[in-house]
Design a protein around this motif. Structure first.
Motif, PDB file in Angstrom:
ATOM      1  N   GLY A   1      52.272 -49.010 -42.623  1.00 15.92           N
ATOM      2  CA  GLY A   1      51.539 -49.949 -41.399  1.00 15.92           C
ATOM      3  C   GLY A   1      50.152 -49.901 -41.665  1.00 15.92           C
ATOM      4  N   ASN A   2      49.418 -49.150 -42.518  1.00 20.51           N
ATOM      5  CA  ASN A   2      48.030 -49.206 -42.680  1.00 20.51           C
ATOM      6  C   ASN A   2      47.709 -50.270 -43.557  1.00 20.51           C
ATOM      7  N   LYS A   3      46.696 -51.086 -43.241  1.00 19.87           N
ATOM      8  CA  LYS A   3      46.202 -52.310 -44.108  1.00 19.87           C
ATOM      9  C   LYS A   3      47.342 -53.424 -43.876  1.00 19.87           C
ATOM     10  N   LEU A   4      48.222 -53.374 -43.123  1.00 20.46           N
ATOM     11  CA  LEU A   4      49.231 -54.474 -43.032  1.00 20.46           C
ATOM     12  C   LEU A   4      48.559 -55.941 -42.530  1.00 20.46           C
ATOM     13  N   ILE A   5      48.951 -56.780 -43.170  1.00 17.31           N
ATOM     14  CA  ILE A   5      48.522 -58.422 -42.946  1.00 17.31           C
ATOM     15  C   ILE A   5      49.400 -58.958 -41.657  1.00 17.31           C
ATOM     16  N   VAL A   6      50.578 -59.062 -42.211  1.00 12.11           N
ATOM     17  CA  VAL A   6      51.298 -59.870 -40.994  1.00 12.11           C
ATOM     18  C   VAL A   6      52.381 -58.828 -40.428  1.00 12.11           C
TER      19      VAL A   6
ATOM     20  N   ILE B   1      58.074 -66.217 -44.147  1.00 11.36           N
ATOM     21  CA  ILE B   1      56.784 -66.411 -43.484  1.00 11.36           C
ATOM     22  C   ILE B   1      56.008 -64.756 -43.808  1.00 11.36           C
ATOM     23  N   VAL B   2      57.006 -63.777 -43.838  1.00  5.40           N
ATOM     24  CA  VAL B   2      56.491 -62.391 -43.963  1.00  5.40           C
ATOM     25  C   VAL B   2      56.683 -62.133 -45.514  1.00  5.40           C
ATOM     26  N   THR B   3      55.705 -62.045 -46.380  1.00  9.14           N
ATOM     27  CA  THR B   3      56.227 -62.015 -47.934  1.00  9.14           C
ATOM     28  C   THR B   3      56.315 -60.549 -48.197  1.00  9.14           C
ATOM     29  N   GLU B   4      57.175 -60.562 -49.402  1.00  8.90           N
ATOM     30  CA  GLU B   4      57.217 -59.284 -50.392  1.00  8.90           C
ATOM     31  C   GLU B   4      56.784 -59.676 -51.653  1.00  8.90           C
ATOM     32  N   PRO B   5      56.592 -58.861 -52.730  1.00  6.56           N
ATOM     33  CA  PRO B   5      56.268 -59.240 -53.898  1.00  6.56           C
ATOM     34  C   PRO B   5      57.323 -60.108 -54.480  1.00  6.56           C
TER      35      PRO B   5
ATOM     36  N   MET C   1      48.642 -60.935 -60.232  1.00  2.00           N
ATOM     37  CA  MET C   1      48.047 -61.945 -59.392  1.00  2.00           C
ATOM     38  C   MET C   1      49.147 -62.348 -58.203  1.00  2.00           C
ATOM     39  N   ASN C   2      50.463 -62.637 -58.686  1.00  2.00           N
ATOM     40  CA  ASN C   2      51.543 -63.209 -58.120  1.00  2.00           C
ATOM     41  C   ASN C   2      52.150 -62.205 -57.024  1.00  2.00           C
ATOM     42  N   ASN C   3      52.352 -61.130 -57.473  1.00  2.00           N
ATOM     43  CA  ASN C   3      52.660 -59.846 -57.018  1.00  2.00           C
ATOM     44  C   ASN C   3      51.540 -59.426 -55.800  1.00  2.00           C
ATOM     45  N   LEU C   4      50.213 -59.479 -56.147  1.00  2.00           N
ATOM     46  CA  LEU C   4      49.178 -59.229 -55.275  1.00  2.00           C
ATOM     47  C   LEU C   4      48.995 -59.852 -54.126  1.00  2.00           C
ATOM     48  N   GLY C   5      49.005 -61.471 -54.391  1.00  2.00           N
ATOM     49  CA  GLY C   5      49.276 -62.479 -53.294  1.00  2.00           C
ATOM     50  C   GLY C   5      50.114 -62.134 -52.252  1.00  2.00           C
ATOM     51  N   HIS C   6      51.422 -61.610 -52.578  1.00  2.54           N
ATOM     52  CA  HIS C   6      52.507 -61.610 -51.783  1.00  2.54           C
ATOM     53  C   HIS C   6      52.966 -60.245 -51.127  1.00  2.54           C
ATOM     54  N   CYS C   7      52.081 -59.259 -51.323  1.00  2.00           N
ATOM     55  CA  CYS C   7      52.298 -57.969 -51.044  1.00  2.00           C
ATOM     56  C   CYS C   7      52.431 -57.555 -49.462  1.00  2.00           C
TER      57      CYS C   7
ATOM     58  N   THR D   1      57.992 -52.335 -59.500  1.00  2.00           N
ATOM     59  CA  THR D   1      56.654 -51.452 -59.030  1.00  2.00           C
ATOM     60  C   THR D   1      56.120 -51.890 -57.890  1.00  2.00           C
ATOM     61  N   TRP D   2      55.701 -53.131 -57.945  1.00  2.00           N
ATOM     62  CA  TRP D   2      55.129 -53.974 -56.690  1.00  2.00           C
ATOM     63  C   TRP D   2      55.824 -53.879 -55.557  1.00  2.00           C
ATOM     64  N   ILE D   3      57.187 -54.193 -55.671  1.00  2.00           N
ATOM     65  CA  ILE D   3      58.158 -54.497 -54.468  1.00  2.00           C
ATOM     66  C   ILE D   3      58.186 -52.932 -53.972  1.00  2.00           C
ATOM     67  N   SER D   4      58.370 -51.827 -54.554  1.00  2.00           N
ATOM     68  CA  SER D   4      58.253 -50.482 -53.847  1.00  2.00           C
ATOM     69  C   SER D   4      57.195 -50.273 -53.203  1.00  2.00           C
ATOM     70  N   LEU D   5      55.962 -50.261 -54.011  1.00  2.00           N
ATOM     71  CA  LEU D   5      54.751 -50.042 -53.289  1.00  2.00           C
ATOM     72  C   LEU D   5      54.448 -50.802 -51.988  1.00  2.00           C
ATOM     73  N   SER D   6      55.060 -51.974 -52.046  1.00  2.00           N
ATOM     74  CA  SER D   6      54.625 -53.080 -50.899  1.00  2.00           C
ATOM     75  C   SER D   6      55.432 -52.672 -49.889  1.00  2.00           C
ATOM     76  N   ARG D   7      56.622 -52.300 -49.989  1.00  2.00           N
ATOM     77  CA  ARG D   7      57.557 -51.765 -49.007  1.00  2.00           C
ATOM     78  C   ARG D   7      57.136 -50.352 -48.281  1.00  2.00           C
ATOM     79  N   TYR D   8      56.687 -49.566 -49.271  1.00  2.00           N
ATOM     80  CA  TYR D   8      56.181 -48.216 -48.731  1.00  2.00           C
ATOM     81  C   TYR D   8      54.993 -48.452 -47.927  1.00  2.00           C
ATOM     82  N   ARG D   9      54.020 -49.261 -48.633  1.00  2.00           N
ATOM     83  CA  ARG D   9      52.794 -49.347 -47.640  1.00  2.00           C
ATOM     84  C   ARG D   9      52.990 -50.212 -46.293  1.00  2.00           C
ATOM     85  N   THR D  10      53.922 -51.082 -46.320  1.00  2.00           N
ATOM     86  CA  THR D  10      54.023 -51.908 -45.031  1.00  2.00           C
ATOM     87  C   THR D  10      54.988 -50.931 -43.977  1.00  2.00           C
ATOM     88  N   ALA D  11      55.699 -49.910 -44.487  1.00  2.00           N
ATOM     89  CA  ALA D  11      56.338 -49.055 -43.800  1.00  2.00           C
ATOM     90  C   ALA D  11      55.649 -48.093 -43.142  1.00  2.00           C
TER      91      ALA D  11
END
Length: 611
Positions: A71-76, A162-166, A212-218, A59-69
């Motif tokens: 681009g809002n609130k993107l970090i790296v 360097i660019v992390t995913e969950p 927390m692990n997933n949160l830190g790498h999303c 769920t974290w992986i899918s959410l992260s990939r959707y949000r980074t696609a």
């Protein structure tokens, strides 16, 4: 793999490949037997716990990939490529390892059988032990892992991302994971020693670590400001995704596990942590220059999307994996969601030189496109996507797969006539498709077989171009022959041939409606070259089947970590490239009208400039 792999780098079951879950089979079988023979509920619950951890991570992986696609609130804002996906393919190994520990602990420790469901003092003690010994020991162990000896042998494998995913959170050599689990079992042993342990404290602590692990790498910031405003000390007790991302980009700062207080105490907190947090939390969704509009294909295609299983998305969607059939309950649930959710969604984000690219998907399956009663709904979704792109100031929208079907919307011309003031340019990609097909025909070919189910403008343009070049175009059906002949000039029609017997040509241009009987008419060694968005079914082992019209990615295309449907890695459909080409050249017209030979030649020459 680390730059200088140390001992116990490889996981014990690596050589088993996709059969690695068999190491848990004896325990699962025994737990089922114990449940039915002795009513041992706690033992059989271990398997659902492991499955819930996998669902949580996915769920974290899918959410992260959707949000980074989006681009809002993107970090790296850097690229992820196929090498990272391959390196992180084994993210589920740590769950198998934890399963072995759970089962072994349950069988070897009799007291586990008598754990109460809840003990408040045990939960409080678990929290205190984590804040103290666990976080403290992890901090210094983590700093030790950054010493060149251990870093080169173990921890460099994790920092390759360097660019992390969950899933990056759990990508470590085996020996490193063993050390982490020793740390994470300290609360369990302390509460067991003090007689305060419970099922709740064990399960909640496991969920906390995974969360927390997933949160830190999303790689997108989702911790709101108001949390720190309401409780300022929380900044020392809870890290944010941007805080930990600095550890992956700067390497020598922000070593803490989940609680930054030890970085503050020992002076290793990155000074740009607050600035990056503020910048990331305020970042708006990206407005692309080009959008490619696609749709779902088979019910199982949801797993092959970039938002699905990363390992499947990074491979061509050509065969169905056996384990996907076990997931039909989830597949049916996803089908229901697509029926309810009536809006396109972002699945991919790329960069080509100065052009920002996105891929949007319509929540409809291929079978729905063939249903007459679904066409109005589909056309409404496509129209809404076009109007949204126009409102956002997007330059070009290309129609992929069946979204540009002639029977559905006249290759997109319906929307152009309905909205003549559109600023976004709608591209169906037909010109480039024809150009790719013409270039796919072997040099020296004097005749080709052309098969089709309907007289599309692509089929017509291919036939006309070949006839004008003096290449014979052979048809197998008399009705097809008459329809083509009626549209051709007398000179071009001389190269149009109706075949009633065996075909001597070994070059066939086909659509996805090519039947098995038609394929049996071909000679051994025939090349089937599809010109339709979908490939035909393969019925011959002694013939060659080309991909649907496609081209190798230009070298400048970045952030590519998934395959487009059934195409190989770093290959893109001609319909999708047509949109990029349209924007790159700055063409100001739509491409939904009848094709001209000059436009086809322009597409061929402009493609060379993309490279």
């Amino acid at each position: 793999m680390a730059s200088k792999p140390g001992i116990l780098t490889e996981w014990p079951w690596t050589r088993l490949g996709s059969f690695k879950y068999l190491v848990l089979a004896p325990f699962v079988g025994h737990s089922i037997y114990s449940f039915f023979s002795q009513g041992d509920i706690l033992y059989i619950i271990i398997l659902p716990l492991l499955l819930s951890r996998m669902i949580h991570n996915q769920t974290w992986i899918s959410l992260s990939r959707y949000r980074t696609a989006k681009g809002n609130k993107l970090i790296v804002d850097k690229s992820i490529e196929f090498d990272q996906v391959d390196r992180e393919r084994n993210w589920d190994d740590h769950i198998i390892f934890s399963g072995l520990l759970y089962y072994s602990g349950y069988l070897k420790m009799e007291q586990v059988h008598h754990w109460p469901l809840w003990r408040t003092d045990g939960i409080i003690l678990t929290a205190l032990i984590h804040i103290g010994p666990v976080e403290f020991l992890y901090y210094w162990f983590h700093r030790a892992l950054h010493h060149h000896f251990l870093y080169s042998r173990y921890h460099s494998h994790h920092h390759s991302s360097i660019v992390t995913e969950p899933n990056s959170a759990v990508i470590h050599p085996f020996a490193e994971v063993v050390a982490y689990y020793v740390l994470f079992t300290i609360p369990a042993f302390v509460t067991e020693f003090t007689g305060t342990t419970s099922i709740a404290s064990f399960v909640v602590y496991t969920i906390y670590i995974d969360f927390m692990n997933n949160l830190g790498h999303c790689n997108f910031e989702l911790v709101p400001k108001w949390i720190f405003s309401m409780f300022p000390p929380l900044k020392y007790l809870m890290y944010t995704p941007s805080y930990h991302s600095l550890h992956h980009t700067q390497f020598r700062t922000n070593y803490s596990l989940f609680m930054p207080m030890y970085d503050y105490i020992y002076g290793t907190m990155d000074k740009s942590s607050d600035t990056l947090y503020e910048k990331s939390i305020e970042r708006k969704a990206e407005v692309p220059d080009v959008v490619h509009l696609t749709h779902l294909t088979t019910p199982q295609s949801i797993y092959h999307l970039r938002l699905g299983f990363a390992s499947l998305a990074s491979k061509p969607h050509d065969t169905s994996k056996w384990y996907l059939w076990l997931m039909w309950p989830i597949t049916l649930w996803s089908i229901m969601i697509t029926w309810i959710y009536g809006h396109t969604f972002v699945i991919e984000r790329n960069l080509f030189k100065d052009l920002k690219l996105q891929t949007w998907a319509i929540p409809k399956f291929r079978i729905q496109y063939s249903r007459q009663w679904q066409r109005e709904s589909i056309n409404n979704l496509i129209e809404e996507a076009i109007m949204e792109a126009d409102l956002k100031g997007i330059k070009v929208l290309s129609l992929g797969l069946l979204n540009q079907d002639e029977k559905l919307n006249g290759n997109g011309e319906v929307y152009i006539r309905k909205h003549p003031q559109l600023k976004v340019k709608v591209v169906d990609g037909s010109s480039l498709v024809v150009a790719v097909i013409l270039n796919s025909i072997p040099k020296g070919t004097s005749q080709v077989v052309l098969q089709w189910r309907s007289l599309s403008k692509v089929a017509y343009s291919i036939a006309l171009a070949l006839c004008q070049k003096g290449i014979q175009v052979i048809t197998l059906d008399e009705q097809e022959y008459e329809r083509f002949k009626a549209k051709f000039t007398p000179d071009a029609a001389t190269n149009l041939v109706l075949s009633r017997g065996a075909c001597v040509s070994k070059t066939w241009l086909v659509d996805d409606g090519l039947s098995e009987d038609e394929q049996l008419k071909a000679l051994e060694g025939t090349s089937f070259i599809p010109y339709s968005p979908f490939p035909p079914r393969k019925a011959r082992k002694d013939c060659f089947y080309f991909n649907t019209p496609a081209m190798i990615f230009p070298k400048h295309l970045q952030n590519v970590d998934s395959c487009e449907n059934w195409l190989p890695r770093r290959v893109m459909s001609a319909w999708r490239i047509a949109g990029i080409l349209h924007a790159f050249e700055g063409w100001k017209e739509h491409e939904c009208e009848e094709l001209s030979m000059q436009r086809i030649l322009d597409e061929i020459h402009c493609d060379q400039r993309l490279k």
